[in-house]
Design a protein around this motif. Structure first.
Motif, PDB file in Angstrom:
ATOM      1  N   THR A  55      -7.159  -3.610   1.067  1.00 32.52           N
ATOM      2  CA  THR A  55      -7.071  -3.926  -0.357  1.00 32.52           C
ATOM      3  C   THR A  55      -7.237  -5.429  -0.594  1.00 32.52           C
ATOM      4  N   GLY A  58      -5.154  -6.701  -5.285  1.00 30.32           N
ATOM      5  CA  GLY A  58      -5.958  -7.334  -4.237  1.00 30.32           C
ATOM      6  C   GLY A  58      -5.420  -8.708  -3.868  1.00 30.32           C
ATOM      7  N   ARG A 118      -9.154  -5.389  -6.526  1.00 32.40           N
ATOM      8  CA  ARG A 118      -8.389  -4.349  -7.213  1.00 32.40           C
ATOM      9  C   ARG A 118      -7.365  -4.959  -8.163  1.00 32.40           C
ATOM     10  N   ALA A 149       0.837  -1.214   0.000  1.00 34.17           N
ATOM     11  CA  ALA A 149       0.000   0.000   0.000  1.00 34.17           C
ATOM     12  C   ALA A 149       0.866   1.256   0.000  1.00 34.17           C
TER      13      ALA A 149
END
Lengths: 294, 305
Positions: B40, B273, B45, A143
């Motif tokens: 996520t 993801g 995704r 992330a």
């Protein structure tokens, strides 16, 4: 059993030195080989069978080549190797020195606070920092890449330094807290009584006395940053920020056969850690084992 | 500002100034992204497909657990661990025993023996790749010169051999750490224990087996946990030794371990993801095995004493 004590001792030493030789060959042969390759002419290096083990005419030609010329990348759109190599060297230096300096600064102030002061939330904050140590940071990196993209900090030296500083913090804070704790509290208490504030104590008492600790933190931080590969692999894109560890892997794709040039690039990449390991090993070992053995 | 200064003692101000940047950096760069990655992992995704990501619950985890490639890669990572750890501990124990002897030049030998650990992993992978090169590598030259092989070998050609050499290079890169830990353990064993063993007529082997080894178990425990994590999450060494594909080509499937697979999923295939879910599975496995290791080694240590 009828050997004299002296002969026995000589036998023991002889046996030990044979074992030492085996260990040295195991530890150093790959390094020796790449160093020899980097100063060999291609004709000698590519001899089959190879049996020289030291070049008859040592040459620094390969070092000259990787820094001054070299073909362009496969499709010719990327920058020439010469620029890649010098940019990599510059980036590696900037990233590792800057990260080490910043993390040493931050960790010293914090180390003093954790070692010698009482304040609300102290244990919670310390735990928050130290929890990073055993946990693999890989889950954060995924992330983080998108966060850094939004902040426009991908492929920037500043972005890399910020990431490295953060990753180095737990170990650095841990080390500095330990080092400050080892400084006798009486000296600091005396200064408190004399009316010195925390900054003054940090500057004039802790800093001079914790100098070996400071050096250890700086060196460990610099070495781990210089050696790191995964972080720039994710967060670097071009020679604006790619350090030598990345540049070396680009060479592997590029020169399928120029082993002497690639060896020279490998030597350049490992020279600073190599010298640090030779001259500052005591500091490095202390710091590098500290994080794992608490 | 004046009032704030008066309200806060000079000590509090010090603490706030030194800790704020640290807490901010760690919160923003470690904890927040860790949570984001987890979130996520609950979505589909995928940057290759133009569509807003949708929440799909635990589907990514289910998909991975039902995927053959996931199990293949996981098995390979455990294989790397199972080959590397014994090899590494054996080398480290031997070197530590040697460095525990008294002899002139011990300091220099120690310094040089630890060197590989301090070099960049990608360089180590390259060093060995060149050493093992099938056409011009030094290993071929050496073995041929002494008549140990009749012709040059391509050491890194067979998939099984590739994985074995990955473990050797990982051992070479990392054995210094367990060596240091074991050496510290050895030096804390009091000499009179060995003297007592000698008086009782225990052979050298028995002294190692029944005195040194049990007393070193806690040191082995620490070394094993740290080295497990290092081997399980192996990346740099494989990248330059056998992974291939550094110019954007396909990765060599035969040495694709969990971390390489995860890197490929996220940063090559852009299946964010799914990759996020895998990263949490790797985290869970690392922690679980770490805890089990520590408990077993310590329990055994308690029983033997």
């Amino acid at each position: 059993m009828n050997l004299s004590l002296r002969a026995q001792e000589r036998l023991r030493l002889g046996f030990i030195y044979v074992l030492c030789a085996i260990v040295m060959i195991w530890a150093l042969a790959p390094i020796y080989w790449v160093a020899v390759s980097s100063i060999s002419t291609r004709r000698e290096l590519y001899a089959q069978p190879y049996k020289i083990w030291f070049p008859s005419e040592p040459t620094f030609e390969s070092y000259h080549t990787i820094f001054t010329q070299g073909a362009k990348f496969r499709d010719g759109t990327f920058s020439p190797t010469a620029h890649l190599m010098s940019a990599g060297l510059r980036n590696s230096l900037v990233i590792s020195v800057a990260s080490a300096a910043v993390v040493t600064l931050l960790a010293t102030g914090a180390g003093y606070a954790f070692a010698r002061m009482e304040f609300r939330g102290k244990n919670a904050i310390f735990l928050l920092i130290m929890l990073m140590l055993p946990l693999p940071i890989w889950v954060s990196l995924i992330a983080l890449f998108f966060i850094m993209s939004r902040l426009e900090l991908v492929d920037s030296l500043l972005g890399l330094v910020l990431i490295f500083v953060t990753l180095l913090l737990p170990l650095a804070v841990w080390m500095m807290t330990t080092f400050v704790r080892d400084i006798p509290a009486e000296i600091q208490d005396a200064a408190r009584v004399d009316g010195a504030d925390r900054w003054r104590i940090l500057y004039s008492i802790v800093l001079p006395l914790a100098r070996p600790g400071l050096v250890a933190v700086f060196l460990v931080a610099m070495l781990t940053t210089w050696n790191n590969f995964l972080i720039p692999l994710i967060f670097s894109r071009t020679d604006d920020s790619q350090p030598l560890t990345i540049v070396l892997t680009l060479f592997i794709g590029q020169y399928e056969v120029a082993w002497e040039d690639m060896s020279a690039a490998a030597v350049v990449t490992m020279l600073p850690p190599f010298l640090m390991a030779l001259f500052f090993q005591r500091y490095l070992v202390r710091g590098l084992t500290m994080g794992a053995v608490k | 500002m004046k009032t704030a200064n008066r309200l806060l003692s000079s000590d509090s101000r010090y603490v706030i100034v030194v800790l704020t940047p640290i807490v901010l950096l760690i919160a923003l760069f470690i904890y927040y992204p860790a949570v984001e990655t987890f979130n996520t992992s609950l979505t589909n995704r995928n940057l290759r497909i133009r569509r807003p990501p949708k929440a799909i619950g635990l589907d990514n985890y289910v998909k991975l657990v039902n995927d053959d490639e996931f199990w293949e890669v996981t098995g390979r990572s455990f294989k790397v661990v199972l080959i590397t750890l014994p090899l590494e501990m054996a080398v480290a124990f031997g070197v530590a025993m040697l460095l525990n002897q008294r002899f002139p030049g011990r300091g220099a030998v120690r310094t040089l023996a630890i060197l590989p650990w301090m070099l960049p992993g990608v360089v180590n992978g390259f060093l060995w790749g060149w050493l093992l090169n099938g056409e011009y590598g030094a290993l071929n030259g050496f073995l041929y010169q002494f008549g140990l092989i009749g012709e040059y070998q391509y050491w890194l050609r067979e998939p099984d051999h590739q994985l074995f050499w990955v473990c050797v290079v990982q051992t070479w890169t990392r054995y210094a750490f367990p060596t240091i830990i074991l050496l510290a353990g050895l030096q804390s064993i009091p000499d009179d224990l060995f003297d007592a063993g000698k008086v009782d007529g225990a052979s050298a082997w028995h002294r190692v087996r029944y005195i040194t080894f049990p007393l070193l178990l806690p040191s082995f425990g620490i070394a094993l946990v740290v080295e497990f994590i290092a081997a399980f999450q192996i990346f740099d060494v494989v990248w330059t030794l056998t992974a291939g594909g550094s110019a954007g080509g396909a990765m060599n499937p035969f040495t694709k371990t969990l971390m390489l697979y995860n890197y490929e999923l996220v940063f090559r295939d852009l299946r964010i993801g799914l990759g996020a879910a895998l990263s949490y599975i790797i985290l869970a496995m690392s922690l679980a095995v770490g805890v089990i290791f520590v408990m077993r080694v310590y329990n055994q240590g308690v029983q033997e004493q």
